[in-house]
Structures are given as structure tokens and as C-alpha cells.
Design a protein around this motif. Sequence first.
Motif, short mmCIF file in Angstrom:
data_model
loop_
_atom_site.label_atom_id
_atom_site.label_comp_id
_atom_site.label_asym_id
_atom_site.label_seq_id
_atom_site.Cartn_x
_atom_site.Cartn_y
_atom_site.Cartn_z
N LEU A 27 0.77 -1.28 0.04
CA LEU A 27 -0.11 0.00 -0.12
C LEU A 27 0.88 1.14 -0.18
CD1 LEU A 27 -2.86 1.60 0.14
CD2 LEU A 27 -2.72 1.22 2.69
N GLY A 28 1.94 1.28 0.72
CA GLY A 28 2.86 2.33 1.04
C GLY A 28 3.36 2.79 -0.26
N GLU A 29 4.09 1.81 -1.09
CA GLU A 29 4.81 1.97 -2.20
C GLU A 29 3.77 2.39 -3.50
OE1 GLU A 29 8.09 -1.14 -2.56
OE2 GLU A 29 6.26 -2.00 -1.92
N PHE A 30 2.62 1.86 -3.48
CA PHE A 30 1.74 1.96 -4.50
C PHE A 30 1.19 3.48 -4.36
CE2 PHE A 30 -2.35 2.39 -6.69
CZ PHE A 30 -2.27 1.33 -7.86
N GLU A 31 1.03 4.18 -3.15
CA GLU A 31 0.64 5.08 -2.66
C GLU A 31 1.74 6.40 -3.13
OE1 GLU A 31 -1.79 7.22 -0.38
OE2 GLU A 31 -3.37 5.41 -0.12
N THR A 32 2.83 5.91 -3.16
CA THR A 32 3.90 6.85 -3.21
C THR A 32 3.96 7.07 -4.76
OG1 THR A 32 5.53 6.11 -1.22
CG2 THR A 32 6.51 6.93 -3.45
N HIS A 33 3.68 6.22 -5.46
CA HIS A 33 3.89 6.42 -6.98
C HIS A 33 2.45 7.28 -7.31
CE1 HIS A 33 7.42 3.96 -7.42
NE2 HIS A 33 6.76 2.97 -7.21
N LEU A 34 1.33 6.74 -6.69
CA LEU A 34 0.04 7.54 -6.89
C LEU A 34 0.29 8.95 -6.57
CD1 LEU A 34 -2.63 6.94 -8.06
CD2 LEU A 34 -3.57 6.45 -5.56
N ALA A 35 0.98 9.19 -5.58
CA ALA A 35 1.05 10.70 -5.18
C ALA A 35 1.71 11.43 -6.39
CB ALA A 35 2.03 10.66 -4.00
N GLU A 36 2.73 10.65 -6.89
CA GLU A 36 3.51 11.63 -8.07
C GLU A 36 2.41 11.84 -9.21
OE1 GLU A 36 6.79 9.28 -9.20
OE2 GLU A 36 7.77 9.27 -7.35
N VAL A 59 -8.13 5.35 -11.30
CA VAL A 59 -7.59 4.07 -11.27
C VAL A 59 -8.60 3.21 -10.45
CG1 VAL A 59 -6.13 2.55 -9.78
CG2 VAL A 59 -4.95 4.89 -10.59
N ARG A 60 -9.44 3.80 -9.57
CA ARG A 60 -10.50 2.74 -9.22
C ARG A 60 -11.60 2.40 -10.30
NH1 ARG A 60 -12.67 5.20 -3.83
NH2 ARG A 60 -13.87 3.22 -3.95
N ARG A 61 -11.54 3.36 -11.10
CA ARG A 61 -12.74 3.32 -12.25
C ARG A 61 -12.41 2.49 -13.25
NH1 ARG A 61 -15.68 1.99 -15.50
NH2 ARG A 61 -16.92 2.83 -16.86
N TRP A 62 -11.14 2.57 -13.61
CA TRP A 62 -10.95 1.93 -15.20
C TRP A 62 -10.03 0.56 -14.78
CZ3 TRP A 62 -13.88 3.39 -18.52
CH2 TRP A 62 -13.95 4.81 -18.53
N CYS A 63 -9.35 0.43 -13.60
CA CYS A 63 -8.28 -0.65 -13.54
C CYS A 63 -9.06 -2.00 -12.91
CB CYS A 63 -7.01 -0.27 -12.92
SG CYS A 63 -6.21 1.12 -13.68
N PRO A 64 -9.81 -2.04 -11.99
CA PRO A 64 -10.15 -2.98 -11.33
C PRO A 64 -10.73 -4.11 -12.35
CG PRO A 64 -10.91 -1.32 -9.84
CD PRO A 64 -10.36 -0.77 -11.19
N PRO A 65 -11.60 -3.55 -13.33
CA PRO A 65 -12.11 -4.52 -14.45
C PRO A 65 -11.10 -5.52 -14.95
CG PRO A 65 -13.44 -2.66 -14.48
CD PRO A 65 -12.27 -2.28 -13.51
N ALA A 74 -13.04 -1.28 -3.25
CA ALA A 74 -12.20 -0.31 -2.11
C ALA A 74 -10.68 -0.56 -2.75
CB ALA A 74 -12.39 -1.08 -0.71
N PRO A 75 -9.97 0.12 -2.39
CA PRO A 75 -8.49 0.12 -2.49
C PRO A 75 -7.73 -0.96 -1.87
CG PRO A 75 -9.25 2.29 -2.10
CD PRO A 75 -10.45 1.75 -1.73
N VAL A 76 -8.11 -1.44 -0.65
CA VAL A 76 -7.69 -2.55 -0.18
C VAL A 76 -8.02 -3.72 -0.85
CG1 VAL A 76 -9.40 -3.02 1.53
CG2 VAL A 76 -7.11 -3.74 2.08
N SER A 77 -9.05 -3.80 -1.59
CA SER A 77 -9.53 -5.03 -2.24
C SER A 77 -8.69 -5.01 -3.67
CB SER A 77 -10.96 -5.04 -2.60
OG SER A 77 -11.91 -5.23 -1.29
N TYR A 78 -8.52 -3.98 -4.23
CA TYR A 78 -7.84 -3.84 -5.44
C TYR A 78 -6.41 -4.29 -5.15
CZ TYR A 78 -5.56 -2.20 -9.70
OH TYR A 78 -4.82 -2.09 -10.80
N ARG A 83 -1.81 -8.23 -5.72
CA ARG A 83 -0.78 -9.23 -5.32
C ARG A 83 -1.03 -10.84 -5.48
NH1 ARG A 83 -1.47 -5.12 -0.85
NH2 ARG A 83 -2.84 -6.72 0.30
N GLU A 84 -2.46 -11.06 -5.33
CA GLU A 84 -2.75 -12.24 -5.78
C GLU A 84 -2.36 -12.66 -6.99
OE1 GLU A 84 -6.99 -14.80 -6.32
OE2 GLU A 84 -7.13 -12.67 -5.63
N LEU A 85 -2.62 -11.83 -8.21
CA LEU A 85 -2.09 -11.99 -9.22
C LEU A 85 -0.64 -12.17 -9.85
CD1 LEU A 85 -4.78 -10.06 -11.50
CD2 LEU A 85 -4.64 -12.43 -11.12
N GLY A 86 -0.14 -11.44 -8.79
CA GLY A 86 1.36 -11.12 -8.91
C GLY A 86 1.87 -10.02 -9.96
#
Length: 353
Positions: A27-36, A59-65, A74-78, A83-86
Motif C-alpha cells: 500500500l505504501g509503495e503504491f501510494e508513493t507512485h500514485l502521489a506523483e 484508477v479505481r474506475r478503470w483498472c479493477p475490471p 475498495a483500494p484494499v481489495s484492489y 498481489r494475488e495475481l503477482g
Amino acid sequence: MDGRMDGGIPPLVDQYSHGAVHTDLGLGEFETHLAEAAGSTGPAPPGTTFFDSRAGLAVRRWCPPLLGLEPHCAPVSYLARRRELGAYRAGRLLLRGAGIGTFLLEAGATGALTSPDELASAAEGRAHEVVRLEPLAARIADTTGGLDAFLAYTAEALYAASGSATAFATGVTFCDDSPPDAAEVREAAGRWLRTRRTGDTPDDPVLIRHLLWSAVATGLPVQLHCARPQRLTGFLRATASRGVDLVLLADPWHRRQAAQLAAAFPHVYADVGTRPEETLREAPFGKLLFSTGARALAELYVVAARLFTRAMERLMRDWVADGWCRAAEAARIASLVAAGTARRVYRLDAAAV
């Protein structure tokens, strides 16, 4: 994939990006890149998240599908699904679902991101290298000793790169209308070499001018990352007869200025990012090019491509409804900005043979 996106826009040519990360992200690393991507230079304040930004919502609109989830999950689910997919599989699904067929990847920034070949394989598309001049000079300085060796090897490296790269790129705030003379270059390079630390990229204006004019001499297209493109007017005028195409990548607040300069000079083009409506009134349609500017997160390729495509389709529908053009003409205009102009400027069809 059927080779075309919704609304008839062909697979996009992304003329500027940096690649995606190789590894799984917490979550922290993802948020760092999302912050940029959200325009921040620091972490989110306690109790907040960069998912609560326009970039985060996109990201939440277009990427989960693309990863088998419902939009706006929810971000935690995404992130759990990611991580599950790798990292490799998730990145591949995202990149292949972005609608981008060809990538121009700025090389030389960091080995932590995908190379052009790696990105092309993951995206099931094509990727071409854009050589950034500053990291190129830094690598030469790190591995050579002395001023004469640095200048000689820099010239050799530029010549060698011009044989395989698609374009050069540099960040420039101002450039004179003529190259610096040899004495100026030696003085600037010597000053930089004496004070730099390993890995430092050049920031001396004279040395940047030298690198830029050297790149122009190769005949390859040159991308100019410029906050205020009007400050380059003299340089643009001076290079009009050099037989080289220049592409202005201005900051979002000055893209209209870049488009106006593209309209004024036959050899100058302008990046539209994801907001074509801001620039199509300022320049001929064949002078404008799409880019994602994506770095690190494969999600950013998806988001930028969706935003651009929807904005272009909406604009073209309005033009047709208002009688500015017919549907077939609107489709041709959209295709130019999405891919056609980039293919011509960067000679991509010839490179694919």
C-alpha cells in the motif's frame, strides 16, 4: 483485442512514458507512485489517502475490471487482487487492456522500471527507445576520466545512439539560437566534472545547450521538456532549416502555448497529454500527439489512455453535432492525434519493417 478502441480510435501511440515497476507493491509503495501522479511531492497526511484524488478515482474506475473486479472497489481489495495475481501478470493484464499499441519509452532514468523490450512483451505491443541526454552524459562522466575523454566519448555515444534510438529528449528552460562555441563547452564541462558526484546529471545551461544542439545534428526527432515553451522561440526559429522535428512537452499550464508554437513552425509539434480539447483549437491536428507520461504504475497507462480517448470522442461528437465536420472526418482527426502524427514524426512504420 480487436485492434481498435471504442468509438473507432485505433490503438494509441504513447509518445512519452518511463515504464512500469517489476515488483509487487504494498500500500505504501503504491501510494508513493500514485502521489506523483496526483502532483504531490510528499506522503499523504495522516488519515488521508491519494486514492482520494482524481488520479486515485480514475484508477479505481478503470483498472479493477481488467483484474476481474468491479469498478470502484475498495483500494484494499484492489491491491489484494494485484498481489494475488503477482506483479508480472497484473501488469500484463493492465498494459494489454490499456488500448496502447506502441510506446516510446524514455530510457536512462532507472533500472527499476521496464526496458522497452520488457514493456513491449508485457503489453503485447511495440516499444521504442527515447534517449534522454542528461543521463547519457552522466553515465559517460561516471566511466571516463578527464575532460577530453568526456567530450570525445559524449560525441561518440550520441552518434551511436542515433543509430538505434527513435528520438532524443532533454529538459530545457531556455536555449540560444546558436550552439555554444568549443571554449564555452570545455569550460562548462570542466566546471561540472569538478563539482559533480557520481550519478549527478548535468545542469549547466551551456552544457545542456551543447547536448541539445549535438542531438539536433543527428537528424533524429528531439523531445523538449519545457515548462514555458515560449522561451524556446529563438531556438525553434534557428532550427527551422535543420531538417529535424522538435516535439514540445510543456507542463499542463502551458500546453496551449506549445500548440501555438507548433502552429507557427513547420518542424515543431506539441504534446497534448490526456486533454486534447485544450490544444486542438490552437494548432493543425497533424501537429499534436498523445502521451501518458506514465511512470512506475501500469495503472497510469490505463488511466491516461481512457481519459484521452473519452475526451477525444466527446470532443469529436460535439464537433459533428455542431456541424464542424462529418463523422468520417472526426474519426480521421482523432486518429491523427492518437497515433498517426506520432507514426509520421518518429518514422515508426519504417522502424517496424
